[in-house]
Design an enzyme around this catalytic site. Sequence first.
Site, PDB file in Angstrom:
ATOM      1  CG  ASP A 118      65.716   0.946 -45.788  1.00 53.66           C
ATOM      2  OD1 ASP A 118      66.676   1.429 -46.456  1.00 53.66           O
ATOM      3  OD2 ASP A 118      65.332   1.618 -44.747  1.00 53.66           O
TER       4      ASP A 118
ATOM      5  NE  ARG B  22      70.717  -0.433 -42.959  1.00 50.44           N
ATOM      6  CZ  ARG B  22      69.355  -0.368 -42.495  1.00 50.44           C
ATOM      7  NH1 ARG B  22      68.961  -0.941 -41.279  1.00 50.44           N
ATOM      8  NH2 ARG B  22      68.251   0.053 -43.365  1.00 50.44           N
ATOM      9  CD1 TRP B  23      72.494  -8.257 -48.133  1.00 46.73           C
ATOM     10  CD2 TRP B  23      73.731  -7.143 -49.889  1.00 46.73           C
ATOM     11  NE1 TRP B  23      72.940  -9.251 -48.925  1.00 46.73           N
ATOM     12  CE2 TRP B  23      73.682  -8.635 -49.941  1.00 46.73           C
ATOM     13  CE3 TRP B  23      74.457  -6.293 -50.683  1.00 46.73           C
ATOM     14  CZ2 TRP B  23      74.435  -9.268 -50.847  1.00 46.73           C
ATOM     15  CZ3 TRP B  23      74.982  -6.951 -51.629  1.00 46.73           C
ATOM     16  CH2 TRP B  23      74.962  -8.356 -52.024  1.00 46.73           C
TER      17      TRP B  23
ATOM     18  CB  SER C 160      62.685   9.612 -50.598  1.00 41.54           C
ATOM     19  OG  SER C 160      63.806   9.813 -50.110  1.00 41.54           O
TER      20      SER C 160
ATOM     21  CG  ASN D  53      66.446   8.272 -50.372  1.00 42.46           C
ATOM     22  OD1 ASN D  53      65.553   7.582 -50.803  1.00 42.46           O
ATOM     23  ND2 ASN D  53      66.791   8.554 -49.226  1.00 42.46           N
TER      24      ASN D  53
ATOM     25  NE  ARG E  62      70.289   7.860 -49.072  1.00 41.92           N
ATOM     26  CZ  ARG E  62      70.367   6.432 -48.920  1.00 41.92           C
ATOM     27  NH1 ARG E  62      70.810   5.631 -49.827  1.00 41.92           N
ATOM     28  NH2 ARG E  62      69.294   5.883 -48.116  1.00 41.92           N
TER      29      ARG E  62
ATOM     30  NE  ARG F 161      61.651   1.651 -44.128  1.00 36.61           N
ATOM     31  CZ  ARG F 161      61.804   2.817 -44.166  1.00 36.61           C
ATOM     32  NH1 ARG F 161      60.705   3.542 -43.916  1.00 36.61           N
ATOM     33  NH2 ARG F 161      63.003   3.377 -44.108  1.00 36.61           N
TER      34      ARG F 161
ATOM     35  CG  MET G  76      54.373   4.091 -43.207  1.00 39.01           C
ATOM     36  SD  MET G  76      54.315   2.841 -44.258  1.00 39.01           S
ATOM     37  CE  MET G  76      53.195   3.680 -45.686  1.00 39.01           C
TER      38      MET G  76
END
Length: 251
Positions: free
Chosen positions: A28, A32-33, A74, A77, A81, A200, A207
């Site tokens: 995850d 943001r990275w 997921s 996702n 998205r 995680r 979770m």
Amino acid sequence: MLYDLYARRLRHQLRGLPKPQHVAIVMDGNRRWARGAGYDDVRIGHRFGAKHLEQFLQWSADAGITCVTAWVASADNLRKRDSSEVGYLMELTESVLADHVRRDHRWRLHVAGQLDLLPDSTARALKDAVELSRDRDAGDLTLAIGYSGRLEVLDAVRSVLDEAAAEGRSLEDVADGLTEEDIGRHLYVPGLPDPDLVIRTSGELRMSDFLLWQATRSEIEFCDLYWPAFREVDLLRALRTYGQRRLQRSS
Ligand code: IPE
Ligand code: MG
């Protein structure tokens, strides 16, 4: 240099500690990275993230882990998205992840999730890589993609019932005899050991519907780093924490 010393020290500390056989990783924090590194295009985070899994697999193999499950996307996702981001994730799944399995002969590939949520070319690339790697026996890699833990359990119950109906059994008979093993046999990837350790990244403490059935007894390790910044020493530290916890519990 300091990093190498630290890694060596951690490896030394791991000697004699219980070791997980199966590690599951929730990768995850890609977007943001990317933003933190000054990229406007979050897809760059996903690219680094996918390439990072290749490194993680090598570190895992070096640490003697024989079974890895990695969260790629997921079901939520894929549904929620925007389509260009999802399209890019699918492209990476084909060109980086499935391709890695073709080239790295260690891993036998499994896929957990709803393949029908994926574009045809992605589903095909994954199925081909599963087929190609079927006879390998050094390690098992499961990619969770289009995955929902609740849906996996529902699907498993459904197929237990289908199987029983095909055998002409009554509902009472099925209900009376239903066991954990029956559900286990109908999960997306039957026959794997449960994950001993779930990691995680990115500081999220949830979770999120990952491995609902399989992770009931797993140790869970949350790490604040975003996935592309997760290093080998972070894995080794998670393994040290795992080993210490297990040792305490068994004493
Ligand atoms: C993980 O990174 C990759 C996927 C879940 C597809 P994110 O895309 O969730 O990145 P953040 O958490 O928004 O930073
Ligand atoms: Mg996220």
